[in-house]
Design a protein around this motif. Structure first.
Motif, PDB file in Angstrom:
ATOM      1  N   GLN B  50       0.839  -1.196   0.000  1.00  0.00           N
ATOM      2  CA  GLN B  50       0.000   0.000   0.000  1.00  0.00           C
ATOM      3  C   GLN B  50       0.871   1.243   0.000  1.00  0.00           C
ATOM      4  O   GLN B  50       1.943   1.275   0.601  1.00  0.00           O
ATOM      5  N   SER B  51       0.403   2.272  -0.681  1.00  0.00           N
ATOM      6  CA  SER B  51       1.132   3.537  -0.676  1.00  0.00           C
ATOM      7  C   SER B  51       0.138   4.681  -0.632  1.00  0.00           C
ATOM      8  O   SER B  51      -1.029   4.524  -0.945  1.00  0.00           O
ATOM      9  N   VAL B  52       0.631   5.819  -0.202  1.00  0.00           N
ATOM     10  CA  VAL B  52      -0.154   7.044  -0.268  1.00  0.00           C
ATOM     11  C   VAL B  52       0.400   7.856  -1.422  1.00  0.00           C
ATOM     12  O   VAL B  52       1.607   8.099  -1.486  1.00  0.00           O
ATOM     13  N   TRP B 232      -3.606  -0.703  11.807  1.00  0.00           N
ATOM     14  CA  TRP B 232      -3.822  -1.550  10.632  1.00  0.00           C
ATOM     15  C   TRP B 232      -2.632  -2.384  10.257  1.00  0.00           C
ATOM     16  O   TRP B 232      -2.776  -3.406   9.572  1.00  0.00           O
ATOM     17  N   SER B 262      -6.388  10.062  13.408  1.00  0.00           N
ATOM     18  CA  SER B 262      -6.717   9.950  11.990  1.00  0.00           C
ATOM     19  C   SER B 262      -6.123  11.138  11.246  1.00  0.00           C
ATOM     20  O   SER B 262      -6.348  12.287  11.633  1.00  0.00           O
ATOM     21  N   ALA B 263      -5.323  10.858  10.226  1.00  0.00           N
ATOM     22  CA  ALA B 263      -4.760  11.951   9.406  1.00  0.00           C
ATOM     23  C   ALA B 263      -4.565  11.416   7.995  1.00  0.00           C
ATOM     24  O   ALA B 263      -3.949  10.358   7.816  1.00  0.00           O
ATOM     25  N   PRO B 264      -5.085  12.115   7.001  1.00  0.00           N
ATOM     26  CA  PRO B 264      -5.122  11.540   5.653  1.00  0.00           C
ATOM     27  C   PRO B 264      -3.767  11.324   5.004  1.00  0.00           C
ATOM     28  O   PRO B 264      -3.648  10.471   4.128  1.00  0.00           O
ATOM     29  N   SER B 265      -2.739  12.046   5.430  1.00  0.00           N
ATOM     30  CA  SER B 265      -1.433  11.840   4.791  1.00  0.00           C
ATOM     31  C   SER B 265      -0.622  10.746   5.471  1.00  0.00           C
ATOM     32  O   SER B 265       0.444  10.388   4.994  1.00  0.00           O
ATOM     33  N   THR B 268      -1.935   4.473   5.664  1.00  0.00           N
ATOM     34  CA  THR B 268      -3.219   3.878   6.110  1.00  0.00           C
ATOM     35  C   THR B 268      -4.165   4.928   6.692  1.00  0.00           C
ATOM     36  O   THR B 268      -5.245   4.565   7.170  1.00  0.00           O
ATOM     37  N   GLY B 269      -3.801   6.207   6.662  1.00  0.00           N
ATOM     38  CA  GLY B 269      -4.707   7.252   7.153  1.00  0.00           C
ATOM     39  C   GLY B 269      -4.833   7.291   8.658  1.00  0.00           C
ATOM     40  O   GLY B 269      -5.686   8.007   9.189  1.00  0.00           O
ATOM     41  N   GLN B 270      -3.982   6.550   9.332  1.00  0.00           N
ATOM     42  CA  GLN B 270      -4.166   6.428  10.770  1.00  0.00           C
ATOM     43  C   GLN B 270      -2.830   6.177  11.442  1.00  0.00           C
ATOM     44  O   GLN B 270      -1.980   5.471  10.913  1.00  0.00           O
TER      45      GLN B 270
END
Lengths: 349, 349
Positions: B50-52, B232, B262-265, B268-270
């Protein structure tokens, strides 16, 4: 870039049983990186400038149905993954989050949930399996127009142990608004789940007309739950999409709240549900039935527990201030005509 | 792929003031998609598959310091963004989440926080600005070995209104373990923030020795907060990284808990923090001082509020069961020698 050549993706080992590579939406972006294959998704207008990248083992199936670009892939981290119209909708790894949180929160807030309606919800098995854990439930209707997508998803995602022939469950391949008409006072709980779509022809569910139908279809103490966006899209100026959605629903229902869920495959890692009741001063934060550890064990819960139920309603300060300003007294009719199409969360409306 | 050619990224408009493109870690993956430039990050061994992805306007600066691959970019959604060693560490858009949650949770759980230590924390300004809102605070020491990175970050991220010459603030460019020796009983609160690194030479902070030093440096009712991973990553078999981290710390401190943000950057957003106290039966969930709306207003809080404080400790069922099994009675010495290098969260230890 979308799929351009068969060569480029040859090593994915895809098995396109039907349809063609053209079926893949432009918003599904594939690239190779250090010898690994990635699919970057979620770059819609709603979430500009950010994507979720999943490393892909292989493509299971691509299909362009009358309603959706369906892409089923096997990803490294999230196993089988359903991507509809460029947005990851469901993965085998974290799908339990939306399944549990869309069902147990409203059902445990309702004094006696017997008749449940699911709108959207892919093949329905994930939500239905959770709903059936509540012994009071007598019937589950499932309305999702895209029966082709339902069949595809069923093959890959059907929850182990759930049988679509269960006598309490009934599937309707219908437009949700058509289905909801003449269902006055029939349901205790209505769950509007994704399939999230951005179809040009789709008028969007976040208009008053859809929620008026939902309200009418609920019993007097009925509860509606609607999958919505995470709070982080509210940081994107100038639109306050979630705020507008909540405002519309607050104009129709006397009790409205919002709860958040965390799931790594969601865009921004976070999503949320708008929950509404026809009852005044309904407290959604505190479940009417607190599940004990021994009650939860046979349910095999992985996300939901009573503390998570309560905590999901706690909003960061900026979101609390934006989403729940003092309730407006006058409905602004002009706003009803100005609903962005891309806000629709279901293929069925 | 990492940066391969100058041509490939010419349109990014980068301004490499020092160092070279080689300074960019292999884990920073750039690609173009539908004419847009993306940087996909976070694909370390810890978060495989997974990547952002962040859409990039332009590169502000690249630098290989003795401790970090520093990449400063202007991204479309998150504005100025700091990527260290392939992991997004800080953005102008959601940086307030770690700043507020790393500081107000421990400081509002402490009866009289006067002397604070920050380990890591980039240029320190974001955390320090929040800490200084607490009137009891008399001194803030900031230990971060990578002074070159600190100077770079300071130029781009310094929090408006905070002055590094503030008499309560003092910066130390030192190895954290060296700094912590002979600081017995000096601090009320110690915050170990990122910079997260995977340096070969780095022994990692999640060994007992670092936390023994932290424990010694705290006063008798002191509180330590340590940035850790989101829940996660625990879904990734076979390693239970967060569980192991918490287990080590529970062997040293009588009271340990974990809270999520919780932070979108964030990958996993968390993300989350492990919080520990030398006091028995410390209740971290309930702040000793509940901030009222009127108190919060001048603090200009965007994430923290008392409900969020309480809610952050509610763990999904799978995480609760995995992370907090019955407390072990015997320290397993053999585990101390087996610390994965990549678990280090600071450049300074």
């Amino acid at each position: 870039m979308a799929f351009k050549t068969r060569e480029r993706l040859g090593s994915f080992g895809y098995r396109t049983r039907r349809g063609s590579l053209d079926a893949i939406s432009e918003s599904n972006n594939f690239h190779e990186s250090n010898g690994r294959k990635w699919c970057s998704t979620g770059t819609s207008e709603l979430l500009p400038g950010q994507s979720v990248g999943l490393e892909i083992d292989h493509i299971i199936e691509t299909r362009k149905t009358p309603f959706n670009d369906v892409l089923l892939v096997k990803s490294k981290t999230f196993k089988e993954t359903l991507i509809l119209n460029g947005i990851p909708h469901l993965t085998k790894t974290d799908g339990f989050v939306p399944f549990e949180m869309a069902t147990h929160v409203p059902l445990l807030c309702h004094p006696d949930p017997r008749h449940i309606l699911i709108v959207g919800g892919m093949d329905g098995s994930g939500l239905t399996a959770e709903i059936l854990k509540h012994p009071s439930v007598e019937s589950i209707h499932h309305c999702e127009e895209d029966s082709e997508m339902v069949e595809l998803v069923k093959k890959t995602f059907r929850v182990s142990g759930f049988d679509h022939d269960n006598p309490k469950y009934k599937y309707f391949s219908m437009n949700a608004k058509d289905f909801l008409r003449n269902k006055d006072g029939q349901y205790d709980v209505i769950i509007t789940d994704r399939s999230l779509t951005t179809h040009e022809a789709d008028p969007g569910i976040f208009g008053v007309s859809y929620f008026e139908l939902i309200k009418d279809a609920l019993k007097r103490n009925g509860i509606a739950v609607t999958l919505s966006w995470g709070i982080w899209i509210e940081l994107r100026p100038p639109d306050k999409i979630l705020k507008e959605n909540i405002r519309w629903i607050r104009n129709l229902f006397p009790s409205v709240n919002y709860y958040a869920v965390s799931a790594p495959s969601f865009p921004t890692g976070q999503g949320g549900y708008i929950i509404a009741s026809k009852e005044e001063n309904k407290d959604f934060k505190t479940p009417l039935r607190n599940l004990s550890e021994s009650e939860m064990k046979p349910w095999k819960l992985r996300y939901y527990n009573p503390e998570v139920h309560f905590a999901a309603f706690a909003l960061p300060q900026f979101a609390k201030q934006q989403l729940f300003p003092p309730k407006p007294q006058i409905v602004d009719e002009t706003r009803r005509l100005d609903l962005p199409r891309q806000l629709c969360l279901s293929t069925s409306c």
